[in-house]
Design an enzyme around this catalytic site. Structure first.
Site, mmCIF file in Angstrom:
data_model
loop_
_atom_site.group_PDB
_atom_site.id
_atom_site.type_symbol
_atom_site.label_atom_id
_atom_site.label_comp_id
_atom_site.label_asym_id
_atom_site.label_seq_id
_atom_site.Cartn_x
_atom_site.Cartn_y
_atom_site.Cartn_z
ATOM 1 N N ARG B 248 -52.429 42.076 43.931
ATOM 2 C CA ARG B 248 -53.362 41.062 43.423
ATOM 3 C C ARG B 248 -52.918 39.699 43.939
ATOM 4 O O ARG B 248 -51.884 39.197 43.531
ATOM 5 C CB ARG B 248 -53.341 41.092 41.889
ATOM 6 N N HIS B 252 -54.343 36.514 37.452
ATOM 7 C CA HIS B 252 -55.238 37.498 36.835
ATOM 8 C C HIS B 252 -56.670 36.966 36.787
ATOM 9 O O HIS B 252 -57.616 37.646 37.152
ATOM 10 C CB HIS B 252 -54.751 37.828 35.419
ATOM 11 N N TYR B 261 -44.735 34.568 35.623
ATOM 12 C CA TYR B 261 -44.224 35.953 35.588
ATOM 13 C C TYR B 261 -43.983 36.592 36.960
ATOM 14 O O TYR B 261 -43.593 37.748 37.037
ATOM 15 C CB TYR B 261 -45.140 36.844 34.742
#
Lengths: 325, 330
Positions: B248, B252, B261
């Site tokens: 990705r 998100h 993170y």
């Protein structure tokens, strides 16, 4: 005409619609070979084959989701949730998904699904087997909730539910499955969803009830008659949508109302009905609208069940309160 | 000398160019949506970036005139390949009345379009999996030979709906292709904290279907795997599980900050494998794509994206009175 129990009338309705419409499918846990844990689907797999009446894995969320896919392809699924307390596993599929498909798709996709499920107390099944959870579904726009109180109604309402183009939860009170028989036509007939029935006419007070509580209300009305109180009893038959017209017409005649539900005070639909009555007919009321419900606890254990469930004495007590207000 | 791999798969030069064009279109629409979001014009973006190869490779392996797609929120590449247009996607981004997905009623990324057999999902992840199984069951009963492709993230493979759907499809040998787009993160949670097994495809065994893991940055590898799965499905051999591993490339969503993170270096390393570049390089090395052709393609795509943006920005919102529509059958 045949004498049928409610469970026989339900099987008869399923058979009728399986015959009428090849898109009708009946499935769920143990509904195939076994004929359902209450025998609602007995003989249907033999008659209509394993493609149209079948057993699913033990997985309620999957049953709900698969129903959505089948309905999108033009089928009319009639899945069974073995006990309505197990619906929590499928709640997202029902309230979160099928209820909203028409809206989400801008009206291009329908969900003609009828979820049948046994519920209700008084047969010594513990919590989650006996809970009255109709309020959870009735609160979700997009869903309809139907609760028959008799074999005749069960057949006509189930046929109407299956033919309806919106998702319906059809709740079958376990205590009524075999408690009495009545004349049920062998031919097909429908009963309109969203229409209540006046089961007994009266002049002094209106009892609004559904499911097994219709019978407790009728029994209370008989007792009250002996004391000179004439009670009208309305069987809602559908708790979403609610037939407020019939209720208000009765309120305007009797000026006193008691709403009866088996669900806890904080659950069910009584609170909603009372709010509607006070908003729409307060000047016709001679007394506050009261309700008879189970107490706000988790469904009672067997030994306490009869005390916990509302009964006709509770109804009489409430009626006397509104009559003597 | 680069080996011509697509010919062996039965794909023409035109078809692979079309695949690349679809991947690039998805990327450019997505990038535009981020700009629009940062400019305060659209409320939310949830990205396809990094997963276009898997999405487009899978869609091209199907019969897009009869098969069904049950995408998840990142699948812009799937829905473009299935016939949704840039304009329609932009209408969804702006939540305008004309949005064919839901008329602005659902968030962007909740793809659904009846005419192209794209079935809308719900916001809790994985709801689309049992829907795909139900659709495949319907097809089997009606003796139609379509397959349903359902895609989801590796995080979704932990949901009950994945397991219930996969098991049902396995029991009834239904023509479902379960494709996991493993982008290595479920929002902030890395795969190592998500899966007890090594690969998502290991889960296939429990449901009586083959499971394979392929390079999700390679549209041809995904094409090949999905093609085989579709053939299996049409021949009545049942479902398949395909895990397409990529990365990705964005946070998100437009409301997420991935710097909390994961390391920047990790994202940079993944960019080196970005399929937009690697597939472009493959096509150039074979001489199918030239610099001139690519520029032409870029220009044509930017024109589409600009037109779509303008159209959607100026389109009308749904009238407030329409909130009462489509709750029940009229």
């Amino acid at each position: 005409m045949a004498q049928m129990t409610m469970i026989q009338a339900i099987t008869d309705a399923l058979r009728t619609e399986l015959k009428n419409d090849e898109n009708v499918l009946v499935y769920g846990e143990d509904v195939g070979k076994n004929g359902g844990v209450f025998r609602a689907t007995e003989g249907l797999q033999d008659e209509f084959g394993e493609d149209r009446v079948f057993d699913t894995p033990l997985a309620e969320s999957g049953i709900g989701g698969i129903s959505i896919g089948l309905a999108l392809q033009g089928f009319r699924p009639v899945p069974e949730i073995q006990f309505f307390g197990f619906v929590y596993e499928a709640m997202d599929a029902i309230n979160g998904q099928m209820a909203r498909m028409r809206y989400r798709s801008g009206g291009t996709k329908a969900q003609p699904i009828t979820i049948r499920s046994p519920f209700g107390g008084g047969v010594h099944t513990p919590e989650l087997h006996a809970d009255s959870l109709e309020g959870l579904i009735a609160q979700q726009p997009g869903m309809k909730v139907v609760i028959p109180s008799s074999p005749y109604d069960a057949k006509g309402l189930l046929i109407s539910s299956i033919r309806d183009n919106d998702p319906v939860v059809f709740l079958e009170h376990m205590k009524l499955y075999r408690s009495f028989r009545e004349e049920v036509p062998e031919e097909e007939y429908t009963i309109d969803l969203g229409k209540a029935e006046v089961k007994r006419e009266g002049a002094d007070v209106t009892l609004v009830a559904y499911g097994a509580m219709v019978h407790s209300s009728l029994k209370a009305a008989e007792e009250l008659e002996k004391n000179g109180v004439s009670a009208e009893v309305i069987d809602l038959r559908t708790v979403m949508p609610i037939d407020m017209d019939t209720i208000l017409e009765s309120v305007k005649k009797t000026n006193r109302v008691v709403v009866v539900q088996e669900a806890q005070r904080q659950a069910g639909v009584a609170a909603h009905i009372i709010a509607e009555i006070q908003e729409r007919a307060i000047l016709h009321l001679e007394a506050p609208v009261l309700r008879v419900t189970a107490p706000d606890t988790v469904y009672a254990f067997s030994q306490a069940e009869e005390v916990w469930l509302p009964n006709y004495n509770d109804i009489i007590e409430r009626v006397n309160q509104v009559v003597n207000f | 000398m680069t080996e011509n791999r697509h010919e062996k798969l039965g794909l023409s030069d035109e078809q692979v160019l079309d695949m690349y064009r679809t991947m690039l279109l998805a990327r450019r629409i997505d990038e535009r949506m981020w700009l629009l979001n940062r400019a305060g014009k659209i409320p939310f973006v949830i990205s396809c970036q990094g997963q276009e190869a898997a999405q487009v490779g899978a869609a091209f392996a199907l019969d897009r005139n009869k098969d069904y797609a049950l995408p998840y929120y990142r699948d812009m590449g799937v829905v473009l390949a299935f016939g949704m247009t840039a304009k329609e996607l932009m209408l969804s981004g702006f939540a305008k009345a004309e949005d064919p997905n839901s008329g602005g009623r659902q968030m962007p990324g909740h793809f659904g379009q009846k005419k192209n057999r794209i079935v809308t999902g719900s916001s809790p992840v994985t709801t689309q999996v049992p829907h795909a199984v139900g659709i495949a069951l319907a097809g089997k009963m009606e003796e139609k030979d379509f397959v349903s492709l359902v895609t989801f993230g590796e995080g979704s493979s932990n949901q009950g709906d994945f397991h219930e759907g996969a098991n049902f499809a396995g029991v009834h040998k239904l023509p479902v292709i379960f494709m996991v787009e493993n982008n290595k993160y479920a929002i902030s949670v890395p795969v190592s904290k998500q899966l007890a097994c090594e690969k998502v495809s290991d889960r296939a065994q429990g449901y009586g279907m083959p499971g394979i893991t392929v390079d999700g940055n390679d549209p041809l590898a995904v094409y090949e795997a999905v093609k085989q799965a579709a053939d299996r499905g049409r021949q009545g051999e049942g479902p398949s599980l395909i895990e397409a591993v990529s990365y990705r490339l964005t946070a998100h969503s437009s409301d997420d900050d991935d710097r909390t993170y994961r390391e920047k270096e990790e994202v940079e390393a993944a960019r080196q494998e970005d399929s937009i570049h690697t597939f472009s390089a493959y096509l150039r090395e074979l001489g199918i794509l030239t610099e001139e052709k690519e520029q032409e393609m870029q220009d044509e795509i930017m024109k589409l994206v600009n037109e779509a943006t303008d159209y959607a920005e100026n389109a009308a919102y749904a009238e407030p009175e329409t909130i009462f529509n489509y709750v029940y059958a009229e």
